[in-house]
Design an enzyme around this catalytic site. Structure first.
Site, PDB file in Angstrom:
ATOM      1  N   ARG A  44       0.856  -1.186   0.000  1.00 14.28           N
ATOM      2  CA  ARG A  44       0.000   0.000   0.000  1.00 14.28           C
ATOM      3  C   ARG A  44       0.896   1.242   0.000  1.00 14.28           C
ATOM      4  O   ARG A  44       1.980   1.238   0.575  1.00 14.28           O
ATOM      5  CB  ARG A  44      -0.911   0.007   1.227  1.00 14.28           C
ATOM      6  CG  ARG A  44      -1.941  -1.120   1.207  1.00 14.28           C
ATOM      7  CD  ARG A  44      -2.962  -0.926   2.314  1.00 14.28           C
ATOM      8  NE  ARG A  44      -3.981  -1.968   2.287  1.00 14.28           N
ATOM      9  CZ  ARG A  44      -5.045  -1.966   1.503  1.00 14.28           C
ATOM     10  NH1 ARG A  44      -5.227  -0.954   0.656  1.00 14.28           N
ATOM     11  NH2 ARG A  44      -5.926  -2.940   1.541  1.00 14.28           N
ATOM     12  N   GLY A  98      -9.178  -0.187  -6.779  1.00 13.80           N
ATOM     13  CA  GLY A  98      -8.416   0.955  -6.273  1.00 13.80           C
ATOM     14  C   GLY A  98      -7.115   1.161  -7.024  1.00 13.80           C
ATOM     15  O   GLY A  98      -6.739   2.297  -7.348  1.00 13.80           O
ATOM     16  N   ASP A 130     -12.360 -11.233  -5.983  1.00 17.96           N
ATOM     17  CA  ASP A 130     -13.778 -10.870  -5.889  1.00 17.96           C
ATOM     18  C   ASP A 130     -14.519 -11.056  -7.211  1.00 17.96           C
ATOM     19  O   ASP A 130     -15.744 -11.182  -7.223  1.00 17.96           O
ATOM     20  CB  ASP A 130     -13.924  -9.416  -5.434  1.00 17.96           C
ATOM     21  CG  ASP A 130     -13.353  -9.191  -4.048  1.00 17.96           C
ATOM     22  OD1 ASP A 130     -13.381 -10.141  -3.248  1.00 17.96           O
ATOM     23  OD2 ASP A 130     -12.881  -8.076  -3.774  1.00 17.96           O
TER      24      ASP A 130
END
Length: 208
Positions: free
Chosen positions: A80, A112, A158
């Site tokens: 991150r 993201g 996902d």
């Protein structure tokens, strides 16, 4: 049509949480890039590697991606990066790419990560102008890197991203779920109960 220099430079970046298939994607980018005559650079530790530069951006070779298909996670790391969320951080990333002549990024990640990549692309011209004014790159360097191309490869278990039938990691995740269900059912039939637990939680069910 935007690339004047035939010595195409490509930088694969893996972002977000690692998932099965990321190494295969990195390997494919590297080998296809080299096969087509491009210089390919690993970007280690995701966007943080772009911002920090230095040894985090290293040229890849055909041999450097050998024996990696069977490895889990992603061999070039993922992290991150709060710095990349700032204008100054994206300027640093742009400077590191321009200095190496990299005008093409292959970003492997989820919503993201790809949203960040698109923002980086839309700001590219403005970032180069600011870098030239600050004396961090020359006008010639900015001209040679005037356009940034980005290819997004969706890496997410996902499977919730439009425009792709199955995201990288989904198939393996579904197989793991099926293995757990089948194995758990077998144990449940033997012990008449099943326990599912994590670090901070536990669920126990009974078979009747």
């Amino acid at each position: 049509s935007h690339i004047e220099d035939p010595r195409l430079s490509v930088g694969p970046v893996s972002l977000s949480f690692s998932c099965s298939g990321m190494n295969a994607a990195v390997r494919a980018v590297v080998r296809v890039g080299i096969y087509t005559g491009a210089r390919v650079f690993f970007v280690y530790e995701g966007y943080q590697g772009l911002v920090d530069g230095g040894n985090n951006i290293r040229e890849a070779s055909w041999e450097s991606v050998s024996m990696m298909l069977q490895l889990g996670g992603t061999v070039i790391g993922s992290a991150r990066c709060k710095d990349f969320q700032t204008r100054e951080g994206r300027m640093a990333a742009a400077s590191n790419l321009v200095k190496r002549g990299i005008t093409n990024l292959c970003v492997i990640g989820g919503d993201g990560s790809l949203t960040g990549a698109n923002q980086f692309r839309t700001e590219w011209t403005g970032l180069l102008d600011e870098l030239v004014k600050a004396g961090r790159i020359t006008s010639d360097e900015a001209k040679k890197s005037s356009h940034l191309n980005i290819v997004g490869m969706v890496g997410s278990i996902d499977n919730d991203f439009c425009g792709t039938d199955m995201t990288i990691g989904t198939d393996s995740a579904l197989h793991r779920i099926m293995e757990f269900v089948i194995g758990g059912t077998t144990l449940g039939e033997i012990w008449r109960r099943i326990v599912v637990g994590g670090r901070d939680w536990r669920v126990e069910g009974s078979f009747f």
